[in-house]
Design a protein around this motif. Sequence first.
Motif, short mmCIF file in Angstrom:
data_model
loop_
_atom_site.label_atom_id
_atom_site.label_comp_id
_atom_site.label_asym_id
_atom_site.label_seq_id
_atom_site.Cartn_x
_atom_site.Cartn_y
_atom_site.Cartn_z
N VAL A 82 40.32 69.50 11.64
CA VAL A 82 39.27 69.70 12.66
C VAL A 82 38.01 68.93 12.27
N ARG A 83 37.70 68.92 10.99
CA ARG A 83 36.54 68.15 10.52
C ARG A 83 36.76 66.64 10.76
N ASP A 84 37.98 66.18 10.51
CA ASP A 84 38.29 64.76 10.74
C ASP A 84 38.11 64.40 12.22
N VAL A 85 38.60 65.28 13.08
CA VAL A 85 38.49 65.04 14.53
C VAL A 85 37.02 65.03 14.94
N ALA A 86 36.25 65.97 14.39
CA ALA A 86 34.82 66.03 14.70
C ALA A 86 34.13 64.73 14.27
N ALA A 87 34.54 64.19 13.12
CA ALA A 87 33.93 62.94 12.66
C ALA A 87 34.25 61.80 13.62
N LEU A 88 35.50 61.78 14.14
CA LEU A 88 35.87 60.76 15.14
C LEU A 88 35.02 60.89 16.40
N ALA A 89 34.72 62.14 16.77
CA ALA A 89 33.96 62.40 17.99
C ALA A 89 32.46 62.34 17.76
N ARG A 90 32.05 61.98 16.55
CA ARG A 90 30.63 61.93 16.18
C ARG A 90 29.96 63.27 16.47
N LEU A 91 30.61 64.33 15.97
CA LEU A 91 30.05 65.69 16.05
C LEU A 91 30.11 66.30 14.66
N ALA A 92 29.18 67.17 14.37
CA ALA A 92 29.18 67.86 13.07
C ALA A 92 29.52 69.33 13.27
N ILE A 93 30.30 69.88 12.35
CA ILE A 93 30.58 71.32 12.38
C ILE A 93 30.10 71.89 11.04
N SER A 94 29.26 72.89 11.09
CA SER A 94 28.71 73.44 9.85
C SER A 94 29.77 74.24 9.10
N ASP A 95 29.56 74.46 7.81
CA ASP A 95 30.48 75.27 7.01
C ASP A 95 30.62 76.66 7.61
N GLN A 96 29.52 77.14 8.14
CA GLN A 96 29.49 78.49 8.73
C GLN A 96 30.38 78.57 9.98
N ASP A 97 30.46 77.46 10.73
CA ASP A 97 31.19 77.48 12.01
C ASP A 97 32.63 76.99 11.91
N ILE A 98 33.01 76.41 10.80
CA ILE A 98 34.31 75.71 10.76
C ILE A 98 35.50 76.66 10.94
N GLU A 99 35.37 77.88 10.39
CA GLU A 99 36.50 78.81 10.49
C GLU A 99 36.75 79.18 11.96
N ASN A 100 35.67 79.51 12.65
CA ASN A 100 35.78 79.88 14.06
C ASN A 100 36.24 78.68 14.90
N ALA A 101 35.68 77.50 14.60
CA ALA A 101 36.07 76.30 15.36
C ALA A 101 37.56 76.01 15.19
N THR A 102 38.06 76.21 13.97
CA THR A 102 39.49 75.95 13.71
C THR A 102 40.35 76.97 14.45
N ALA A 103 39.91 78.22 14.46
CA ALA A 103 40.67 79.26 15.17
C ALA A 103 40.71 78.96 16.67
N GLU A 104 39.58 78.56 17.23
CA GLU A 104 39.54 78.23 18.67
C GLU A 104 40.41 77.00 18.96
N PHE A 105 40.36 76.05 18.06
CA PHE A 105 41.16 74.83 18.20
C PHE A 105 42.65 75.19 18.28
N ASN A 106 43.06 76.07 17.38
CA ASN A 106 44.47 76.47 17.34
C ASN A 106 44.87 77.31 18.55
N GLN A 107 43.91 78.12 19.01
CA GLN A 107 44.17 78.93 20.21
C GLN A 107 44.44 78.01 21.40
N THR A 108 43.67 76.94 21.51
CA THR A 108 43.85 76.00 22.63
C THR A 108 45.15 75.22 22.45
N LEU A 109 45.44 74.79 21.23
CA LEU A 109 46.69 74.05 21.01
C LEU A 109 47.90 74.92 21.34
N ALA A 110 47.79 76.24 21.08
CA ALA A 110 48.90 77.15 21.39
C ALA A 110 49.17 77.16 22.89
N LEU A 111 48.10 77.01 23.68
CA LEU A 111 48.26 76.95 25.14
C LEU A 111 49.09 75.72 25.53
#
Lengths: 489, 94
Positions: free
Chosen positions: B7-36
């Motif tokens: 997720v961090r690698d993808v964010a770097a490609l998209a020129r977005l930053a994800i804080s350490d505090q947010d990465i766990e939630n962002a990864t969970a949301e990412f996986n929830q969407t991929l499951a769809l």
Amino acid sequence: MAELFETISSLAKQLDAEHVSSRELVEDAIARTERLNPELNAVIALDKPGALAAADKADKARADGATSPLLGVPMLHKDIFCTRGVRTSCASKMLADFVPPYDATVVKKLDDAGMVRLGKCNMDEFAMGSSNETSFFGAVKNPWDFNRVPGGSSGGSAAAVAAGLTPLATGTDTGGSIRQPAALCGITGLKPTYGRVSRYGMIAFASSMDQAGPMARTAEDCALALNAMAGHDPLDSTCADISVPDYSAGLEQSIEGLRVGIPKEFFSSHLNDGIAATVTAAVKELEAAGAVIVDVSLPSTDLGVSTYYVIAPAEASANLSRYDGVRYGYRCDSPSNLQDLYVRSRTEGFGEEVKRRILIGTFTLSAASYDQYFMKAQQVRRLIAEEYQSVLKDVDVIAGPSAPNTAFVLNDDSKSITDMYMEDVYTIGANLAGLPAISVPAGLVNGLPVGMQLIGSRFCEAQLLNIAHQFQRRTDWHSLTPNLEGLTG
Amino acid sequence: MTDAATVRDVAALARLAISDQDIENATAEFNQTLALFDALSSADTTNAAPMINPLDSEQPLRVDRIETLVDRAALMQNAPASEDDYFLVPRVLD
């Protein structure tokens, strides 16, 4: 005195008869907006001097003998359409100070028809959302219940029409963003065929699905607006070079013998029971008007949600790469280098839902995931489009609910991200297949509006408007208005 | 399942930053969407050509003629930082 819950058709007659002037209508609209909007939050820019000047110009033109059904009638634009000299934010911090130096083609066409633009409507940020809660300028409230959402992404437009701030607002529909809020706010909203209306000057979300359309009280008014909005535009290479019929001309035609397909998948477990009963009753009304009801099947309906949420974010990730803090839009403070400028401007300028979709879109377009997700979704899109085409060979239109639920409560934490995406399950198919579709008020469930959706063959907007108008001749759901007395004092 | 590093690698490609505090939630949301998206694999797309444009239209070509739609000065007024007719960015070369 005319009032703004009246239709365009009615206001035009009163303007022609000099019972009211455009200036009076516009002054009323401004006063009503200033009174109601602090609570509704449907309008995020009100251009009073511009609107009054345009109203005076329309009054003069009418006095000089000009006639047009739209001349001097006030309206609002979704804040996704570029308006020269008036801030166009797409409800994003990224564009909170962006003042376009040109007008979108839709804006220009409605100006040319004599409409008076009052200002700009709130929306989900970059049109990404089904609740209007992702706006940088705060959520819009549903005029029928201020604790509930108006739907999205054209939620400000729908709420403004429903609350009688304006008889017409423009919207855009990428996955249901005209039809779902129209349904949740009890108004009529038309998504034309992809390519029917120019996208020039309309801020891009997912370019292969984005389409502008009218949101109004009635199908008759949508026809009047579409007459002005539709047509080829050399500035949009995807805008079809196909002649524009008079959408008002066929409204009174009988729908006797018309074949209406009811897809069983539109009445599945996703659907609220009250909406199922309401839409079934609305379909019976079409049958009573002479339509023939036919059971049909669109087996890939549920797959549409997965397909859409691969393709739309992928296209969005590419479209939104232009926001880099260099040429226009938000720029972070004191960037240390060019990379820092890009990353912090984008991270600070975009809201959470927009960033979520950019991330997913970037992922599905990356080399390792492209075939598994993006290519596969493009192939499934083909299957879905072919299913619709096949059904539409047997029936004239497809009918069903516009949305699986009535307006839900604001800030509903029990709804997951994917629950929210499922709100689009019945609307997405028309976008994937590029078909026209309309939502018309069909009843109330627990005091909240329900929409019936009609989907037609490509460039058959006239037929949809005819059916919707005939439905509205037989019912009065479109005439119901929310009780705003507590706010109108 | 996608991990936080991806997720961090993808964010770097998209020129977005994800804080350490947010990465766990962002990864969970990412996986929830991929499951769809998993449902897509159930579709038989053997003979389905990718659909890029709903009208399957060909790209129309126009006459190659220069036209000025908006003048440069008007466009530059929205620039966050500019000098003369140029956009200013942080120094790229030292």
